[in-house]
Design a protein around this motif. Structure first.
Motif, PDB file in Angstrom:
ATOM      1  N   ARG A 116     -45.194  11.752   3.752  1.00 20.00           N
ATOM      2  CA  ARG A 116     -44.965  11.161   2.440  1.00 20.00           C
ATOM      3  C   ARG A 116     -44.239  12.150   1.531  1.00 20.00           C
ATOM      4  N   TRP A 117     -44.613  13.436   1.608  1.00 19.47           N
ATOM      5  CA  TRP A 117     -43.909  14.440   0.805  1.00 19.47           C
ATOM      6  C   TRP A 117     -42.438  14.512   1.208  1.00 19.47           C
ATOM      7  N   VAL A 118     -42.179  14.531   2.512  1.00 21.50           N
ATOM      8  CA  VAL A 118     -40.811  14.673   2.992  1.00 21.50           C
ATOM      9  C   VAL A 118     -39.953  13.473   2.635  1.00 21.50           C
ATOM     10  N   LEU A 119     -40.509  12.272   2.779  1.00 21.76           N
ATOM     11  CA  LEU A 119     -39.715  11.056   2.573  1.00 21.76           C
ATOM     12  C   LEU A 119     -39.635  10.611   1.119  1.00 21.76           C
ATOM     13  N   THR A 120     -40.660  10.899   0.333  1.00 18.82           N
ATOM     14  CA  THR A 120     -40.695  10.354  -1.032  1.00 18.82           C
ATOM     15  C   THR A 120     -40.829  11.413  -2.109  1.00 18.82           C
ATOM     16  N   GLY A 121     -41.078  12.665  -1.743  1.00 23.05           N
ATOM     17  CA  GLY A 121     -41.242  13.707  -2.742  1.00 23.05           C
ATOM     18  C   GLY A 121     -39.907  14.120  -3.346  1.00 23.05           C
TER      19      GLY A 121
ATOM     20  N   ASP B  24     -27.986  14.128  -4.986  1.00 22.21           N
ATOM     21  CA  ASP B  24     -29.034  15.137  -4.847  1.00 22.21           C
ATOM     22  C   ASP B  24     -30.390  14.439  -4.808  1.00 22.21           C
ATOM     23  N   VAL B  25     -31.324  15.057  -4.099  1.00 16.57           N
ATOM     24  CA  VAL B  25     -32.643  14.454  -3.908  1.00 16.57           C
ATOM     25  C   VAL B  25     -33.557  14.924  -5.034  1.00 16.57           C
ATOM     26  N   SER B  26     -33.589  14.133  -6.101  1.00 13.36           N
ATOM     27  CA  SER B  26     -34.422  14.457  -7.258  1.00 13.36           C
ATOM     28  C   SER B  26     -35.636  13.551  -7.352  1.00 13.36           C
ATOM     29  N   ASP B  27     -35.526  12.318  -6.871  1.00 15.48           N
ATOM     30  CA  ASP B  27     -36.616  11.346  -6.972  1.00 15.48           C
ATOM     31  C   ASP B  27     -37.288  11.067  -5.627  1.00 15.48           C
ATOM     32  N   GLY B  28     -36.735  11.591  -4.541  1.00 13.86           N
ATOM     33  CA  GLY B  28     -37.277  11.338  -3.211  1.00 13.86           C
ATOM     34  C   GLY B  28     -36.170  10.907  -2.268  1.00 13.86           C
ATOM     35  N   LEU B  29     -36.253  11.326  -1.008  1.00 16.71           N
ATOM     36  CA  LEU B  29     -35.197  11.046  -0.050  1.00 16.71           C
ATOM     37  C   LEU B  29     -34.927   9.554   0.092  1.00 16.71           C
ATOM     38  N   LEU B  30     -35.980   8.748   0.271  1.00 16.91           N
ATOM     39  CA  LEU B  30     -35.773   7.304   0.448  1.00 16.91           C
ATOM     40  C   LEU B  30     -35.218   6.665  -0.810  1.00 16.91           C
TER      41      LEU B  30
END
Length: 322
Positions: free
Chosen positions: A267-272, A221-227
């Motif tokens: 930045r929000w999409v990749l690291t949020g 699951d994406v909790s810390d960021g997609l990357l």
């Protein structure tokens, strides 16, 4: 945690530990997995699969949530959602929740009631209950939730199964919670769509078991960021992952908010983090389940890239850094 007590308002110290526990665990959904619910030394849950998926998250006031940004009800929902998404990421369905709560003795019972109602609402979305927990005195409001789940005969989908040639796909939203945080940090309370995404994530709970049934080779699951979270899959699997930006895209609403704030929506999409989306790898010939969108590929090598290049900024949230 400081609290402003209103006239005639009861506090948790007046209610007592066991009265507090009863308020948190009352009025559940009546899940069929609960064989013995709250009120004894421990709950008893059915485990038809013979294996139990277990996960825990701890939320601390002013680290994971702020009560001037979110209501207790919203915080309760979020505390449950971040755990249930971990269960879904293993390809399992939730069977029960245990809650640990630390709060000041002068905290109003209204606070606990709000947290409890939010927890029950979120748990009810997947047909499960808060089956027990513990309460302690703490100067900082702290919520610990343990979620239990059942694999229903499936193999658990771990982070370590991705293979070169696999397709990377996502289910759920990306960047919305980070955009909401940015809006709130600037002192605004709208637009409600992005602010609400920060306050209460919307994990695609059913997408996890569907992915497992479709042959997902790895999932998180994406909790810390997609990357950052795909980095965990890449490391555990011994592979590289390349994302295709044209497959991900930036929702127009996020672009509008970013323009107003002078921010970079990518930045929000990749690291949020905190959207609690699910991201997984599938065999190249797999039929993706409903709700899953391909966004990249697994290749030989290591690390995570975007359109073949390394992302130059921080890739996601980490505690104890900076």
């Amino acid at each position: 945690m400081e609290s402003e007590q209103r006239p005639n308002e009861r506090t948790v110290s007046q209610l007592g530990e066991f009265g507090l526990i009863r308020r948190v665990t009352a009025q559940g959904t009546g899940s069929t997995n609960t064989l013995l619910g709250p009120g004894d030394d421990a709950a008893v849950l059915a485990a038809p699969d013979g294996r139990v998926v277990a996960t825990t998250d701890v939320l601390v006031q002013d680290v994971h949530f702020r009560l001037d940004w979110s209501s207790p009800h919203q915080v309760g929902r979020k505390a449950v959602a971040v755990n249930l998404s971990d269960v879904a990421a293993m390809g399992a369905v939730p069977t029960g929740l245990l809650v640990g709560l630390g709060c000041a003795s002068d905290a109003p019972t209204e606070l606990v009631d709000g947290l409890a109602s939010g927890m029950r609402e979120e748990a009810g979305l997947v047909g499960t209950d808060v089956v027990g927990g513990d309460m302690v005195t703490s100067t900082t409001l702290t919520i610990s939730v343990t979620a239990l789940g059942d694999l229903q005969g499936r193999a658990p989908v771990t982070r370590g199964g991705a293979r070169p040639g696999d397709v990377v796909a996502v289910a759920g939203r990306l960047g919305w919670a980070a955009a909401g945080w940015a809006v709130l940090a600037r002192g605004f309370r709208s637009p409600l769509a992005v602010v609400g995404a920060h306050r209460v994530p919307e994990p695609p709970y059913s997408a996890g078991p569907l992915a497992a049934d479709a042959g997902a080779t790895a999932m998180i699951d994406v909790s810390d960021g997609l990357l950052a979270d795909l980095g965990h899959i890449a490391e555990a699997s011994g592979v590289a992952i390349d994302l295709h930006s044209d497959r991900i895209g930036v929702p127009q609403r996020l672009s509008e908010v970013a323009s107003a704030l002078g921010a970079n929506p990518w930045r929000w999409v990749l690291t949020g983090g905190e959207d609690q989306a699910l991201v997984a790898s599938f065999p190249h010939d797999a039929v993706l389940p409903p709700g899953w969108q391909p966004i990249g590929a697994v290749t030989e090598g290591s690390g995570v890239t975007v359109d073949g290049s390394e992302y130059a900024e921080e890739t996601g949230w980490q505690h104890w850094t900076g």
